[in-house]
Design an enzyme around this catalytic site. Structure first.
Site, PDB file in Angstrom:
ATOM      1  N   ARG A  57       0.719  -1.775   0.096  1.00 59.53           N
ATOM      2  CA  ARG A  57      -0.141  -0.663  -0.052  1.00 59.53           C
ATOM      3  C   ARG A  57       1.283   1.112  -0.250  1.00 59.53           C
ATOM      4  NH1 ARG A  57      -3.612   2.396   4.289  1.00 59.53           N
ATOM      5  NH2 ARG A  57      -4.856   3.822   2.720  1.00 59.53           N
ATOM      6  N   HIS A  61       0.668   4.268  -2.726  1.00 59.92           N
ATOM      7  CA  HIS A  61       0.950   6.051  -2.636  1.00 59.92           C
ATOM      8  C   HIS A  61       1.701   6.851  -2.368  1.00 59.92           C
ATOM      9  CE1 HIS A  61      -2.541   5.722   1.030  1.00 59.92           C
ATOM     10  NE2 HIS A  61      -2.798   4.768  -0.113  1.00 59.92           N
ATOM     11  N   GLY A  67       5.054  10.536  -8.540  1.00 57.75           N
ATOM     12  CA  GLY A  67       5.737   9.357  -9.176  1.00 57.75           C
ATOM     13  C   GLY A  67       6.198   8.692  -8.120  1.00 57.75           C
ATOM     14  N   ASN A  91      -2.731   8.743   4.312  1.00 59.03           N
ATOM     15  CA  ASN A  91      -1.503   8.012   4.492  1.00 59.03           C
ATOM     16  C   ASN A  91      -1.979   8.164   6.375  1.00 59.03           C
ATOM     17  OD1 ASN A  91       0.631   7.882   2.643  1.00 59.03           O
ATOM     18  ND2 ASN A  91       0.508  10.398   2.695  1.00 59.03           N
ATOM     19  N   HIS A 189      -6.121  -5.868  -2.312  1.00 62.19           N
ATOM     20  CA  HIS A 189      -6.876  -5.922  -1.165  1.00 62.19           C
ATOM     21  C   HIS A 189      -7.020  -7.483  -1.248  1.00 62.19           C
ATOM     22  CE1 HIS A 189      -8.494  -1.254  -1.850  1.00 62.19           C
ATOM     23  NE2 HIS A 189      -6.986  -1.732  -1.832  1.00 62.19           N
ATOM     24  N   THR A 190      -6.843  -9.063  -1.544  1.00 57.86           N
ATOM     25  CA  THR A 190      -6.629  -9.608  -0.980  1.00 57.86           C
ATOM     26  C   THR A 190      -6.436 -10.164   0.395  1.00 57.86           C
ATOM     27  OG1 THR A 190      -6.947 -12.307  -1.610  1.00 57.86           O
ATOM     28  CG2 THR A 190      -4.993 -11.056  -2.291  1.00 57.86           C
ATOM     29  N   ASP A 242     -11.016  -9.279   3.091  1.00 59.00           N
ATOM     30  CA  ASP A 242     -10.902 -10.417   2.492  1.00 59.00           C
ATOM     31  C   ASP A 242     -11.093 -11.198   4.345  1.00 59.00           C
ATOM     32  OD1 ASP A 242     -11.314 -12.869   1.333  1.00 59.00           O
ATOM     33  OD2 ASP A 242      -9.171 -12.911   0.451  1.00 59.00           O
ATOM     34  N   SER A 245      -9.050 -14.998   5.184  1.00 58.13           N
ATOM     35  CA  SER A 245      -8.143 -15.292   4.083  1.00 58.13           C
ATOM     36  C   SER A 245      -7.179 -14.009   4.138  1.00 58.13           C
ATOM     37  CB  SER A 245      -8.462 -16.137   2.928  1.00 58.13           C
ATOM     38  OG  SER A 245      -8.294 -15.550   1.329  1.00 58.13           O
ATOM     39  N   ASP A 250      -5.253 -14.714  -2.811  1.00 57.52           N
ATOM     40  CA  ASP A 250      -5.854 -15.182  -3.293  1.00 57.52           C
ATOM     41  C   ASP A 250      -6.586 -14.349  -4.499  1.00 57.52           C
ATOM     42  OD1 ASP A 250      -7.647 -15.212  -1.807  1.00 57.52           O
ATOM     43  OD2 ASP A 250      -6.968 -16.900  -0.935  1.00 57.52           O
TER      44      ASP A 250
HETATM   45  C1  HEM Z   1      -8.227   1.688  -6.163  1.00 55.98           C
HETATM   46  C2  HEM Z   1      -8.605   2.240  -5.694  1.00 55.98           C
HETATM   47  C3  HEM Z   1      -8.015   1.918  -4.147  1.00 55.98           C
HETATM   48  C4  HEM Z   1      -8.552   2.328  -3.292  1.00 55.98           C
HETATM   49  C5  HEM Z   1     -10.247   3.954  -3.232  1.00 55.98           C
HETATM   50  C6  HEM Z   1      -7.605   1.627  -2.070  1.00 55.98           C
HETATM   51  C7  HEM Z   1      -8.475   2.277  -0.828  1.00 55.98           C
HETATM   52  C8  HEM Z   1      -7.833   1.715   0.017  1.00 55.98           C
HETATM   53  C9  HEM Z   1      -7.954   2.004   1.671  1.00 55.98           C
HETATM   54  C10 HEM Z   1      -9.760   3.036   2.352  1.00 55.98           C
HETATM   55  C11 HEM Z   1      -7.621   1.044   2.591  1.00 55.98           C
HETATM   56  C12 HEM Z   1      -7.795   1.015   4.081  1.00 55.98           C
HETATM   57  C13 HEM Z   1      -6.944   2.065   4.607  1.00 55.98           C
HETATM   58  C14 HEM Z   1      -8.132   1.675   5.977  1.00 55.98           C
HETATM   59  O1  HEM Z   1      -9.269   1.547   6.053  1.00 55.98           O
HETATM   60  O2  HEM Z   1      -7.158   1.801   7.401  1.00 55.98           O
HETATM   61  C15 HEM Z   1      -6.833  -0.002   1.912  1.00 55.98           C
HETATM   62  C16 HEM Z   1      -6.331  -0.620   2.594  1.00 55.98           C
HETATM   63  C17 HEM Z   1      -5.255  -1.950   1.298  1.00 55.98           C
HETATM   64  N1  HEM Z   1      -4.890  -1.112   0.478  1.00 55.98           N
HETATM   65 FE1  HEM Z   1      -5.921  -0.237  -1.349  1.00 55.98          FE
HETATM   66  N2  HEM Z   1      -6.562   0.722  -1.996  1.00 55.98           N
HETATM   67  C18 HEM Z   1      -7.100   1.144  -3.775  1.00 55.98           C
HETATM   68  C19 HEM Z   1      -5.984   0.766  -4.877  1.00 55.98           C
HETATM   69  C20 HEM Z   1      -4.894  -0.556  -4.112  1.00 55.98           C
HETATM   70  C21 HEM Z   1      -3.456  -0.906  -4.446  1.00 55.98           C
HETATM   71  C22 HEM Z   1      -3.717  -0.003  -5.967  1.00 55.98           C
HETATM   72  C23 HEM Z   1      -2.684  -1.809  -3.618  1.00 55.98           C
HETATM   73  C24 HEM Z   1      -1.152  -1.756  -4.108  1.00 55.98           C
HETATM   74  C25 HEM Z   1      -1.281  -2.801  -5.433  1.00 55.98           C
HETATM   75  C26 HEM Z   1      -3.912  -1.120  -2.513  1.00 55.98           C
HETATM   76  C27 HEM Z   1      -3.322  -2.330  -1.732  1.00 55.98           C
HETATM   77  C28 HEM Z   1      -4.123  -2.471  -0.344  1.00 55.98           C
HETATM   78  C29 HEM Z   1      -3.295  -2.581   0.569  1.00 55.98           C
HETATM   79  C30 HEM Z   1      -2.373  -3.873   0.776  1.00 55.98           C
HETATM   80  C31 HEM Z   1      -4.131  -2.089   2.246  1.00 55.98           C
HETATM   81  C32 HEM Z   1      -4.205  -2.960   3.784  1.00 55.98           C
HETATM   82  C33 HEM Z   1      -3.386  -2.322   3.732  1.00 55.98           C
HETATM   83  C34 HEM Z   1      -2.874  -3.237   5.491  1.00 55.98           C
HETATM   84  O3  HEM Z   1      -3.113  -4.615   6.114  1.00 55.98           O
HETATM   85  O4  HEM Z   1      -1.921  -2.248   6.174  1.00 55.98           O
HETATM   86  N3  HEM Z   1      -5.127  -0.449  -2.382  1.00 55.98           N
HETATM   87  N4  HEM Z   1      -6.730   0.974   0.990  1.00 55.98           N
HETATM   88  C1  LIG Z   2       2.951   7.480   9.975  1.00 55.89           C
HETATM   89  C2  LIG Z   2       2.608   8.910   9.938  1.00 55.89           C
HETATM   90  O1  LIG Z   2       3.908   9.538   9.356  1.00 55.89           O
HETATM   91  N1  LIG Z   2       1.886   9.222  11.293  1.00 55.89           N
HETATM   92  C3  LIG Z   2       1.485  10.453  11.043  1.00 55.89           C
HETATM   93  C4  LIG Z   2       0.406  10.879  10.138  1.00 55.89           C
HETATM   94  O2  LIG Z   2      -0.222  12.267  10.713  1.00 55.89           O
HETATM   95  C5  LIG Z   2      -0.574  12.471  11.584  1.00 55.89           C
HETATM   96  C6  LIG Z   2      -1.403  14.119  11.606  1.00 55.89           C
HETATM   97  O3  LIG Z   2      -0.517  14.505  11.287  1.00 55.89           O
HETATM   98  C7  LIG Z   2       1.114  11.921  12.181  1.00 55.89           C
HETATM   99  O4  LIG Z   2       0.203  12.691  13.975  1.00 55.89           O
HETATM  100  C8  LIG Z   2       1.294  10.712  12.681  1.00 55.89           C
HETATM  101  O5  LIG Z   2       2.304  10.447  13.403  1.00 55.89           O
END
Ligand code: HEM
Ligand SMILES: CC(=O)N[C@H]1CO[C@H](CO)[C@@H](O)[C@@H]1O
Ligand SMILES: *[C@@H]1O[C@H](CO)[C@@H](O)[C@H](O)[C@H]1NC(C)=O
Ligand SMILES: *[C@@H]1O[C@H](CO)[C@@H](O)[C@H](O)[C@H]1NC(C)=O
Ligand SMILES: *[C@@H]1O[C@H](CO)[C@@H](O)[C@H](O)[C@H]1NC(C)=O
Ligand SMILES: *[C@@H]1O[C@H](CO)[C@@H](O)[C@H](O)[C@H]1NC(C)=O
Ligand SMILES: *[C@@H]1O[C@H](CO)[C@@H](O)[C@H](O)[C@H]1NC(C)=O
Ligand SMILES: *[C@@H]1O[C@H](CO)[C@@H](O)[C@H](O)[C@H]1NC(C)=O
Length: 324
Positions: A57, A61, A67, A91, A189-190, A242, A245, A250
């Site tokens: 993730r 970002h 880039g 972030n 998101h798997t 997911d 899982s 997967d």
């Molecule tokens: C298509 C647009 C996308 C949106 C709107 C989106 C949005 C999000 C959001 C809102 C979360 C959860 C954040 C939270 O509530 O803590 C998330 C988690 C995640 N996203 Fe996405 N995402 C997108 C695309 C992607 C892409 C392209 C990747 C990587 C190739 C990705 C990988 C992940 C992963 C692995 C998590 C879990 C992170 C964790 O467990 O720490 N996402 N995403």
């Molecule tokens: C990981 C990280 O830098 N988190 C920061 C995100 O922004 C908040 C608010 O500005 C900080 O408190 C976190 O440390």
């Protein structure tokens, strides 16, 4: 012959100035670079499997804002006066920065000033996904680090979980990624987790006509309300995207999306366009290996977004700060 050599010479100069990513960019300047990263990942990730999700993730970002240039890693400082990308809402929930900082310190000991933070993120991401049993992909290197990081850009460039398919398509097209890439990369998101604020608008007071998002399976919505996001204002509960899982890379994400159990509106949006829907079905009809191959190609493409190479940018000494 002379002319031929001259052409080669000119091409070489152009190549080094304009620069392009290439496989094994550090093979002369820091031959052990990729191995140092891989060994450290192999040693530590099995104990912290959630880092794979965090890093992929983070890479996403990073690439979507200015880039793949490590701008996501920069800390806000009082002297620059800017809030950096890290401080922006998307972030707040990105983690794994310490892990990248640790890798950077190992690489600085081995080869000072050679390996960019942006390449470390790209390589470490791939290696963590591989060691947790997921797909692999090529990571050409030679990215250089940016010097600018602005919180508001993360907000405008990184797609939001509330986005519809039109906005998602636009947001990816802005980065030269197409609908196929959108479907494939969303497959990440798997693995991993989300917090309630990313989707609880779908559970509470969704619209004037329906308190629940009609695109969300109602039984699943009830479960989420009963056992996960019990109040509209829960900001801390962690929810698997997911369920059951979340550690396995997967195809079940796509099955859930078709069952209207994708957690975000952006997940369910993928069923609302005939091309993305057709593509999901195609992935599900194919093998896991085929998905891995296609996902890997999309990751390689994502890793090339607006990279800085040659003499632009810098090689940061500390990933959290621009060189002074
Ligand atoms: C298509 C647009 C996308 C949106 C709107 C989106 C949005 C999000 C959001 C809102 C979360 C959860 C954040 C939270 O509530 O803590 C998330 C988690 C995640 N996203 Fe996405 N995402 C997108 C695309 C992607 C892409 C392209 C990747 C990587 C190739 C990705 C990988 C992940 C992963 C692995 C998590 C879990 C992170 C964790 O467990 O720490 N996402 N995403
Ligand atoms: C990981 C990280 O830098 N988190 C920061 C995100 O922004 C908040 C608010 O500005 C900080 O408190 C976190 O440390
Ligand atoms: C950068 O900021 C994060 C929190 O936002 C902090 O944990 C980290 O230690 C900082 N890095 C450095 C090198 O100061
Ligand atoms: C701070 O923001 C300004 C514009 O908002 C930008 O020009 C400058 O490069 C930024 N500095 C850093 C260190 O990101
Ligand atoms: C998608 O979202 C954008 C921005 O919120 C909005 O302007 C547009 O009308 C929406 N499109 C559809 C088809 O709902
Ligand atoms: C696409 O990029 C343009 C120009 O940077 C920006 O104004 C627009 O908001 C972006 N659209 C999306 C959906 O990210
Ligand atoms: C639900 O949303 C409407 C506007 O769409 C608002 O008027 C109402 O106060 C909201 N109700 C709750 C309980 O938040
Ligand atoms: C959260 O919402 C619940 C009811 O929906 C309310 O009882 C509680 O006080 C709220 N908590 C906070 C911290 O706002």
């Amino acid at each position: 012959m002379k002319g031929f050599c001259l052409i080669i010479f000119v091409l070489a100069i152009l190549g080094s100035v304009q620069g392009q990513l290439k496989m094994g960019f550090y093979s002369r300047s820091c031959p052990k670079a990729e191995k140092i990263i891989q060994d450290y990942v192999n040693q530590h990730i099995p104990r912290v499997p959630s880092l794979g999700a965090a890093l992929i993730r983070m890479h996403f970002h990073d690439c979507f804002v200015r880039g793949c240039d490590g701008s996501v890693l920069l800390n806000s400082t009082s002297s620059s006066g800017n809030q950096t990308e890290k401080a922006a809402t998307p972030n707040l929930t990105v983690t794994g920065f310490d892990f990248i900082d640790k890798l950077k310190s190992l690489l600085e000991s081995a080869c000072p000033g050679i390996v960019s933070c942006a390449d470390i993120v790209a390589l470490a991401t791939r290696d963590t996904i591989v060691v947790t049993g997921g797909p692999s992909w090529r990571v050409p290197t030679g990215r250089r680090d940016g010097t600018v990081s602005i919180a508001s850009e993360a907000l405008s460039q990184i797609p939001a979980p509330f986005n519809n398919i039109t906005t998602l398509q636009q947001s990816f097209a802005n980065k030269s990624l197409d609908l196929k890439d959108l479907v494939l990369l969303s497959g990440a998101h798997t693995i991993g987790i989300a917090r309630c604020p990313s989707f609880s608008n779908r559970l509470y007071n969704f619209s004037a006509s329906s308190s629940t998002d009609p695109s969300l399976d109602s039984e699943y919505a009830n479960t989420l309300r009963a056992s996960k996001c019990r109040t509209p204002n829960d900001t801390t509960t962690l929810v698997e995207m997911d369920p059951g899982s979340r550690r396995t890379f997967d195809l079940s994400y796509y099955r859930l999306v078709l069952k209207r159990r994708g957690l975000f509106e952006s997940d369910s949006a993928l069923t609302k366009n005939s091309r993305t829907l057709r593509y999901i079905n195609k992935i599900l009809q194919g093998s896991l290996n085929n998905f891995y191959k296609e996902f890997g190609l999309a990751m390689e493409k994502m890793g090339r977004i607006d990279v800085k190479t040659g003499s632009s940018g810098e090689i940061r000494r500390n990933c959290a700060f621009v060189n002074s």
